[in-house]
Design a protein around this motif. Structure first.
Motif, PDB file in Angstrom:
ATOM      1  N   LEU A  78      17.225  16.556  -9.030  1.00 31.43           N
ATOM      2  CA  LEU A  78      17.242  18.162  -9.010  1.00 31.43           C
ATOM      3  C   LEU A  78      16.295  18.692 -10.253  1.00 31.43           C
ATOM      4  O   LEU A  78      15.822  19.922  -9.960  1.00 31.43           O
ATOM      5  CB  LEU A  78      18.607  18.831  -9.144  1.00 31.43           C
ATOM      6  N   ALA A  79      15.905  18.030 -11.228  1.00 31.00           N
ATOM      7  CA  ALA A  79      15.295  18.574 -12.134  1.00 31.00           C
ATOM      8  C   ALA A  79      13.738  18.823 -12.038  1.00 31.00           C
ATOM      9  O   ALA A  79      13.013  18.275 -12.875  1.00 31.00           O
ATOM     10  CB  ALA A  79      15.600  17.729 -13.416  1.00 31.00           C
ATOM     11  N   HIS A  80      13.185  19.454 -10.769  1.00 33.49           N
ATOM     12  CA  HIS A  80      11.946  19.786 -10.462  1.00 33.49           C
ATOM     13  C   HIS A  80      11.541  20.998 -11.284  1.00 33.49           C
ATOM     14  O   HIS A  80      12.265  21.840 -11.923  1.00 33.49           O
ATOM     15  CB  HIS A  80      11.659  19.916  -9.395  1.00 33.49           C
ATOM     16  N   ALA A  81       9.989  20.938 -11.549  1.00 38.33           N
ATOM     17  CA  ALA A  81       9.489  22.076 -12.500  1.00 38.33           C
ATOM     18  C   ALA A  81       9.961  23.527 -11.715  1.00 38.33           C
ATOM     19  O   ALA A  81      10.304  24.457 -12.523  1.00 38.33           O
ATOM     20  CB  ALA A  81       7.991  21.981 -12.264  1.00 38.33           C
ATOM     21  N   GLU A  82       9.643  23.689 -10.421  1.00 38.14           N
ATOM     22  CA  GLU A  82       9.997  25.029 -10.180  1.00 38.14           C
ATOM     23  C   GLU A  82      11.508  25.483 -10.079  1.00 38.14           C
ATOM     24  O   GLU A  82      11.770  26.694 -10.334  1.00 38.14           O
ATOM     25  CB  GLU A  82       9.529  25.038  -8.408  1.00 38.14           C
ATOM     26  N   ALA A  83      12.301  24.374  -9.665  1.00 36.91           N
ATOM     27  CA  ALA A  83      14.006  24.606 -10.085  1.00 36.91           C
ATOM     28  C   ALA A  83      14.100  24.975 -11.581  1.00 36.91           C
ATOM     29  O   ALA A  83      14.891  26.075 -11.815  1.00 36.91           O
ATOM     30  CB  ALA A  83      14.501  23.468  -9.711  1.00 36.91           C
ATOM     31  N   ASN A  84      13.384  24.542 -12.367  1.00 36.22           N
ATOM     32  CA  ASN A  84      13.758  24.769 -13.723  1.00 36.22           C
ATOM     33  C   ASN A  84      13.219  26.123 -14.553  1.00 36.22           C
ATOM     34  O   ASN A  84      13.942  26.936 -15.163  1.00 36.22           O
ATOM     35  CB  ASN A  84      13.252  23.692 -14.717  1.00 36.22           C
ATOM     36  N   VAL A  85      12.093  26.675 -13.621  1.00 36.68           N
ATOM     37  CA  VAL A  85      11.525  27.948 -13.914  1.00 36.68           C
ATOM     38  C   VAL A  85      12.501  28.838 -13.167  1.00 36.68           C
ATOM     39  O   VAL A  85      12.837  29.962 -13.760  1.00 36.68           O
ATOM     40  CB  VAL A  85      10.197  28.273 -13.071  1.00 36.68           C
TER      41      VAL A  85
END
Ligand SMILES: [Zn+2]
Length: 247
Positions: free
Chosen positions: A96-103
């Motif tokens: 789940l640790a994608h860039a967009e998700a983390n933003v």
């Protein structure tokens, strides 16, 4: 016929007394890369810096940045699927640790839905859904990701979604920077089934470049550069990719 030699940036550029004279195309590539880099706005540069940090840390090289409609940066983040820790509020060490998700994970619930999310790669299914639920009016992305084409079309899912205004999308770029974003995103994660699917989606030339960079040890050389240097280093091959990949 002009011969090119992958990995060196050298091309045969003329004949002197019957011999082929090698012309170093690297300065021209670096200059072109510097121009395209300077043409990015601050959120765009920040997204690529984040993607490069992901590359350097052994993660999938994707970065993202949230900004106001006026271009003021709010926060940025990167892919952390292979990290064992991360900043408070961000996801790490999982699929789940994608860039967009983390933003998006760093943005408070209930804020105005007028943000611009800039990401280096076309959002996947998970991130497209997170963007749809987040305070994002516009998503901008550089590289195409044909694996996830069409997975943002939530209007197909229900009558309510059909009636709802969906986030505007700007991308992908068809230039060298777009090719760069796509290629770097495959360097850390390209299992056989994924590679096969990409080749079936006419992404073979980009996959070939990924394999070339992995097999030659150039990924490590790239990681020692900054992101603008990496674009310059790869420029001749990125340029070639833009001529063969479907638009
Ligand atoms: Zn994603």
């Amino acid at each position: 016929m002009v011969a090119s030699r992958a990995g060196t940036g050298l091309v045969a550029g003329g004949r002197v007394a019957g011999e082929t004279r090698a012309v170093d195309s690297r300065p021209a590539g670096r200059a072109a890369a510097a121009r395209i880099w300077a043409g990015l706005d601050k959120p765009g540069q920040e997204a690529f810096r984040q993607a490069w940090e992901a590359l350097r840390t052994g993660n999938i090289a994707v970065g993202a940045c949230a900004s106001t409609a006026g271009g003021e940066t709010i926060c940025s983040a990167r892919n952390r699927v292979n990290d064992r820790d991360g900043p408070p509020g961000e996801i790490f060490g999982s699929a789940l640790a994608h860039a967009e998700a983390n933003v998006l994970a760093r943005l408070p619930f209930g804020r105005r839905e007028d943000l611009v999310l800039t990401t280096t790669l076309q959002p996947c299914l998970q991130c497209a859904a997170a963007i749809r639920l987040g305070p994002v009016a516009t998503v901008r992305f550089a590289g195409a990701d044909r694996y996830w084409d069409g997975c943002h079309e939530f209007g197909r899912l229900s009558v309510r979604e059909t009636r709802r205004v969906q986030p505007a999308r700007i991308g992908p770029r068809s230039d060298e920077l777009g090719a760069f974003a796509t290629v770097i995103s495959r360097l850390a994660h390209l299992p056989p089934g994924y590679e096969q699917a990409l080749r079936a989606l006419v992404d073979g030339p980009a996959v070939d470049l990924v394999r070339e960079l992995q097999d030659s040890g150039e990924v490590e050389r790239l990681a020692a550069m900054d992101v603008a240097g990496g674009i310059g280093y790869l420029w001749p091959r990125l340029r070639e990719l833009t001529t063969v990949l479907p638009g």
